[in-house]
Design a protein around this motif. Structure first.
Motif, PDB file in Angstrom:
ATOM      1  N   ILE A  52      38.153  42.027  36.274  1.00 21.16           N
ATOM      2  CA  ILE A  52      37.054  41.276  36.878  1.00 21.16           C
ATOM      3  C   ILE A  52      36.450  40.309  35.868  1.00 21.16           C
ATOM      4  O   ILE A  52      36.197  39.133  36.170  1.00 21.16           O
ATOM      5  CB  ILE A  52      35.967  42.247  37.405  1.00 21.16           C
ATOM      6  CG1 ILE A  52      36.464  42.967  38.662  1.00 21.16           C
ATOM      7  CG2 ILE A  52      34.667  41.498  37.718  1.00 21.16           C
ATOM      8  CD1 ILE A  52      35.510  44.001  39.196  1.00 21.16           C
ATOM      9  N   PHE A  53      36.250  40.793  34.646  1.00 19.21           N
ATOM     10  CA  PHE A  53      35.642  39.944  33.611  1.00 19.21           C
ATOM     11  C   PHE A  53      36.491  38.711  33.325  1.00 19.21           C
ATOM     12  O   PHE A  53      36.006  37.576  33.380  1.00 19.21           O
ATOM     13  CB  PHE A  53      35.456  40.759  32.325  1.00 19.21           C
ATOM     14  CG  PHE A  53      34.913  39.950  31.180  1.00 19.21           C
ATOM     15  CD1 PHE A  53      33.559  39.674  31.085  1.00 19.21           C
ATOM     16  CD2 PHE A  53      35.763  39.453  30.204  1.00 19.21           C
ATOM     17  CE1 PHE A  53      33.061  38.910  30.039  1.00 19.21           C
ATOM     18  CE2 PHE A  53      35.283  38.694  29.149  1.00 19.21           C
ATOM     19  CZ  PHE A  53      33.927  38.424  29.068  1.00 19.21           C
ATOM     20  N   PHE A  54      37.773  38.917  33.042  1.00 20.38           N
ATOM     21  CA  PHE A  54      38.634  37.797  32.657  1.00 20.38           C
ATOM     22  C   PHE A  54      38.871  36.828  33.813  1.00 20.38           C
ATOM     23  O   PHE A  54      38.873  35.608  33.614  1.00 20.38           O
ATOM     24  CB  PHE A  54      39.970  38.312  32.111  1.00 20.38           C
ATOM     25  CG  PHE A  54      39.888  38.831  30.716  1.00 20.38           C
ATOM     26  CD1 PHE A  54      39.704  37.965  29.648  1.00 20.38           C
ATOM     27  CD2 PHE A  54      39.966  40.185  30.448  1.00 20.38           C
ATOM     28  CE1 PHE A  54      39.620  38.432  28.344  1.00 20.38           C
ATOM     29  CE2 PHE A  54      39.885  40.671  29.150  1.00 20.38           C
ATOM     30  CZ  PHE A  54      39.710  39.788  28.096  1.00 20.38           C
ATOM     31  N   THR A  55      39.074  37.349  35.015  1.00 16.79           N
ATOM     32  CA  THR A  55      39.350  36.457  36.137  1.00 16.79           C
ATOM     33  C   THR A  55      38.136  35.595  36.494  1.00 16.79           C
ATOM     34  O   THR A  55      38.279  34.400  36.805  1.00 16.79           O
ATOM     35  CB  THR A  55      39.798  37.246  37.380  1.00 16.79           C
ATOM     36  OG1 THR A  55      38.863  38.291  37.658  1.00 16.79           O
ATOM     37  CG2 THR A  55      41.161  37.840  37.175  1.00 16.79           C
ATOM     38  N   ILE A  56      36.952  36.188  36.457  1.00 19.08           N
ATOM     39  CA  ILE A  56      35.747  35.419  36.791  1.00 19.08           C
ATOM     40  C   ILE A  56      35.430  34.403  35.695  1.00 19.08           C
ATOM     41  O   ILE A  56      35.103  33.244  35.975  1.00 19.08           O
ATOM     42  CB  ILE A  56      34.547  36.357  37.031  1.00 19.08           C
ATOM     43  CG1 ILE A  56      34.746  37.120  38.340  1.00 19.08           C
ATOM     44  CG2 ILE A  56      33.242  35.563  37.079  1.00 19.08           C
ATOM     45  CD1 ILE A  56      33.603  38.018  38.713  1.00 19.08           C
ATOM     46  N   VAL A  57      35.527  34.842  34.434  1.00 20.34           N
ATOM     47  CA  VAL A  57      35.264  33.918  33.320  1.00 20.34           C
ATOM     48  C   VAL A  57      36.236  32.746  33.369  1.00 20.34           C
ATOM     49  O   VAL A  57      35.841  31.574  33.263  1.00 20.34           O
ATOM     50  CB  VAL A  57      35.372  34.643  31.967  1.00 20.34           C
ATOM     51  CG1 VAL A  57      35.347  33.631  30.814  1.00 20.34           C
ATOM     52  CG2 VAL A  57      34.228  35.632  31.803  1.00 20.34           C
ATOM     53  N   LEU A  58      37.522  33.041  33.529  1.00 22.47           N
ATOM     54  CA  LEU A  58      38.530  31.979  33.586  1.00 22.47           C
ATOM     55  C   LEU A  58      38.341  31.104  34.830  1.00 22.47           C
ATOM     56  O   LEU A  58      38.569  29.889  34.780  1.00 22.47           O
ATOM     57  CB  LEU A  58      39.933  32.587  33.582  1.00 22.47           C
ATOM     58  CG  LEU A  58      40.382  33.211  32.256  1.00 22.47           C
ATOM     59  CD1 LEU A  58      41.675  34.000  32.437  1.00 22.47           C
ATOM     60  CD2 LEU A  58      40.563  32.131  31.196  1.00 22.47           C
ATOM     61  N   SER A 268      43.707  29.630  45.236  1.00 19.51           N
ATOM     62  CA  SER A 268      43.566  29.217  43.845  1.00 19.51           C
ATOM     63  C   SER A 268      43.041  30.368  43.002  1.00 19.51           C
ATOM     64  O   SER A 268      42.305  31.231  43.481  1.00 19.51           O
ATOM     65  CB  SER A 268      42.611  28.027  43.735  1.00 19.51           C
ATOM     66  OG  SER A 268      41.272  28.434  43.950  1.00 19.51           O
ATOM     67  N   LYS A 269      43.428  30.396  41.760  1.00 23.64           N
ATOM     68  CA  LYS A 269      43.026  31.457  40.826  1.00 23.64           C
ATOM     69  C   LYS A 269      41.512  31.521  40.687  1.00 23.64           C
ATOM     70  O   LYS A 269      40.919  32.591  40.585  1.00 23.64           O
ATOM     71  CB  LYS A 269      43.666  31.212  39.457  1.00 23.64           C
ATOM     72  CG  LYS A 269      43.479  32.348  38.469  1.00 23.64           C
ATOM     73  CD  LYS A 269      44.169  32.027  37.152  1.00 23.64           C
ATOM     74  CE  LYS A 269      44.099  33.200  36.180  1.00 23.64           C
ATOM     75  NZ  LYS A 269      44.892  34.348  36.636  1.00 23.64           N
ATOM     76  N   ALA A 270      40.876  30.334  40.696  1.00 21.78           N
ATOM     77  CA  ALA A 270      39.424  30.274  40.538  1.00 21.78           C
ATOM     78  C   ALA A 270      38.710  30.950  41.708  1.00 21.78           C
ATOM     79  O   ALA A 270      37.770  31.732  41.507  1.00 21.78           O
ATOM     80  CB  ALA A 270      38.981  28.817  40.416  1.00 21.78           C
ATOM     81  N   VAL A 271      39.158  30.667  42.935  1.00 24.07           N
ATOM     82  CA  VAL A 271      38.524  31.255  44.120  1.00 24.07           C
ATOM     83  C   VAL A 271      38.770  32.760  44.167  1.00 24.07           C
ATOM     84  O   VAL A 271      37.859  33.545  44.441  1.00 24.07           O
ATOM     85  CB  VAL A 271      39.039  30.582  45.405  1.00 24.07           C
ATOM     86  CG1 VAL A 271      38.501  31.305  46.643  1.00 24.07           C
ATOM     87  CG2 VAL A 271      38.627  29.117  45.445  1.00 24.07           C
ATOM     88  N   VAL A 272      39.999  33.170  43.893  1.00 24.34           N
ATOM     89  CA  VAL A 272      40.327  34.603  43.872  1.00 24.34           C
ATOM     90  C   VAL A 272      39.458  35.325  42.851  1.00 24.34           C
ATOM     91  O   VAL A 272      38.912  36.397  43.129  1.00 24.34           O
ATOM     92  CB  VAL A 272      41.821  34.816  43.534  1.00 24.34           C
ATOM     93  CG1 VAL A 272      42.106  36.308  43.331  1.00 24.34           C
ATOM     94  CG2 VAL A 272      42.701  34.278  44.648  1.00 24.34           C
ATOM     95  N   GLY A 273      39.309  34.726  41.677  1.00 20.76           N
ATOM     96  CA  GLY A 273      38.536  35.348  40.607  1.00 20.76           C
ATOM     97  C   GLY A 273      37.068  35.500  40.933  1.00 20.76           C
ATOM     98  O   GLY A 273      36.394  36.393  40.401  1.00 20.76           O
ATOM     99  N   LEU A 274      36.550  34.644  41.804  1.00 25.59           N
ATOM    100  CA  LEU A 274      35.144  34.733  42.189  1.00 25.59           C
ATOM    101  C   LEU A 274      34.918  35.589  43.429  1.00 25.59           C
ATOM    102  O   LEU A 274      34.009  36.416  43.471  1.00 25.59           O
ATOM    103  CB  LEU A 274      34.593  33.322  42.452  1.00 25.59           C
ATOM    104  CG  LEU A 274      34.263  32.472  41.226  1.00 25.59           C
ATOM    105  CD1 LEU A 274      33.920  31.060  41.659  1.00 25.59           C
ATOM    106  CD2 LEU A 274      33.105  33.074  40.446  1.00 25.59           C
ATOM    107  N   VAL A 275      35.757  35.405  44.445  1.00 30.73           N
ATOM    108  CA  VAL A 275      35.504  36.026  45.751  1.00 30.73           C
ATOM    109  C   VAL A 275      35.878  37.505  45.790  1.00 30.73           C
ATOM    110  O   VAL A 275      35.100  38.336  46.272  1.00 30.73           O
ATOM    111  CB  VAL A 275      36.246  35.266  46.868  1.00 30.73           C
ATOM    112  CG1 VAL A 275      36.022  35.945  48.217  1.00 30.73           C
ATOM    113  CG2 VAL A 275      35.759  33.825  46.934  1.00 30.73           C
ATOM    114  N   ILE A 276      37.061  37.849  45.287  1.00 30.44           N
ATOM    115  CA  ILE A 276      37.517  39.241  45.389  1.00 30.44           C
ATOM    116  C   ILE A 276      36.587  40.231  44.671  1.00 30.44           C
ATOM    117  O   ILE A 276      36.146  41.219  45.276  1.00 30.44           O
ATOM    118  CB  ILE A 276      38.965  39.385  44.862  1.00 30.44           C
ATOM    119  CG1 ILE A 276      39.952  38.884  45.913  1.00 30.44           C
ATOM    120  CG2 ILE A 276      39.299  40.831  44.544  1.00 30.44           C
ATOM    121  CD1 ILE A 276      40.089  39.776  47.134  1.00 30.44           C
TER     122      ILE A 276
END
Length: 392
Positions: A52-58, A268-276
């Motif tokens: 969660i940390f890495f995906t949201i930060v990235l 997109s990686k950005a949306v997945v990292g925020l929404v999930i």
């Protein structure tokens, strides 16, 4: 045919069938298999916070435009609230129509709950302090904003990206243990509770599964269709994750692979990292269906008439308390206790009737939560034009 035997889904399915057979044939042995499912989930949980940390930060740092981050977050929150509230209506409607609580409970030897006042001890501060998912979410958002504005943003993103890559690589090999985890979880369930013991409350279980299926196929199906996605194709694309959740009864077990799968679908990686990650804390459609139906079920058991004002109050209270059902094992009972205590008219002791069948309904909750969060990610990706290739 050869491809089937090399697919993880096949072995998870075989493990689930074997677990059911063992649970029926040798229940005492099956109960002892619980550690396999428990240890597998605990191992997976070790990866939840860093992922969660890495995906949201990235995701935030990679966007560059913080206005876009805020827009995506606002869309996600609005979607979560609307859809999860609708799922509360479905749970209540199914409960009132099919009346699962109108059963003969004279043969049920179920102890009365001994802690009806536990809701008084519930603290949102304590909940936030114990919920590492939300903590990671908040910290990651702050760090992501900082990195986004840093002069060496590209270098930092590259460094964090390499760490995330190896993190997912390790997780990929750990996922080969999924059949063992699914076997342990399902064997314990069948061995512990058996099949015959469910008969008095089978109507409630059937209603929860039926309502969940209706929500996924009709409600989410209609939403996805509006965005040009076939719900059956979507479900087929995440069948591995659904089977994993079915075996372990935990949507957390499939979180890492679900994020990877959604990116592979085209989000997109950005949306997945925020929404999930946000959805895992605030968008629990299956849990909302279960909670609302459970309140109606207990009211029916005690022959408490629910007027329109009671139904409105149930929905309003659950709109708030259901958000506390994320990330903490067993918190569903805390939420139900809080809700029943606030209503005053429905005995909190009725929670004892759910203990025997709660495990069998947890699969429906977890699978619906998983599917709902994936659908939310697709919807936000589509609305942001961040969906690169359709899955249908």
């Amino acid at each position: 045919m050869k491809k089937i035997f090399t697919h993880l889904t096949f072995y998870v399915f075989v493990a689930i069938i074997a677990a059911i057979v063992l649970g029926i044939a040798a229940p005492q042995t099956a109960v002892k298999m619980k550690f396999l499912g428990s240890y597998f989930i605990e191992i997976i949980k070790l990866f939840i916070v860093p992922i969660i940390f890495f995906t949201i930060v990235l995701g935030i740092a990679g966007m560059g435009n913080l206005k876009k981050v805020g827009r995506i977050g606002l869309k996600a929150v609005i979607y979560f609230e609307l859809v999860s509230t609708f799922s509360l209506f479905i749970g209540i409607a199914v409960g009132l129509i099919f009346k699962p609580g109108h059963v003969d409970t004279s043969s049920l030897s179920i102890p009365i709950a001994k802690n009806p006042s536990s809701a008084e001890n519930f603290s949102w501060l304590a909940f936030l302090q114990s919920n590492t998912t939300i903590q990671a979410l908040i910290v990651a958002i702050i760090v992501g904003i900082i990195v986004n504005n840093h002069s060496k943003r590209v270098t930092i993103i590259d460094f964090l990206g390499r760490i995330a890559h190896y993190l997912f690589l390790v997780l990929k090999y750990i996922m080969y243990l999924a059949p063992l985890g699914a076997f342990g979880g399902m064997a314990f369930t069948v061995g512990k509770f058996g099949l015959a013991t469910l008969l008095p409350l089978i109507k409630l279980v059937a209603c929860v599964y039926g309502a969940s299926a209706f929500f996924v196929l009709i409600v989410l199906g209609s939403i996805l269709k509006y965005y040009g996605i076939n719900v059956l194709h979507y479900l087929s694309a995440i069948k591995d994750e659904i089977l994993l959740v079915l075996g372990t009864s935990s949507s957390e077990a499939a979180l890492p692979s679900m994020m990877y799968k959604l990116e592979k679908m085209g989000c997109s990686k950005a949306v997945v990292g925020l929404v999930i990650p946000t959805g895992y804390s605030f968008n629990l459609d299956g849990t909302s269906i279960y909670l609302s139906m459970a309140v109606v079920f207990i009211a029916q058991l005690y022959q408490v008439h629910l007027g329109l004002e009671h139904l409105v109050m149930i929905i309003l209270i659950l709109m708030l308390t259901s958000k506390g059902a994320a990330g903490v094992t067993g918190s569903g009972f805390i939420v139900l206790t809080t809700t029943l205590s606030a209503l005053h008219s429905i005995p909190v002791e009725g929670l004892a009737f759910l203990l025997g069948v709660d495990k069998f309904m947890s699969e429906a909750r977890a699978i619906t939560n998983l599917i709902g969060n994936g659908a939310a990610t697709i919807v936000v990706s589509k609305s942001e034009k961040e969906f690169v290739s359709p899955i249908n």
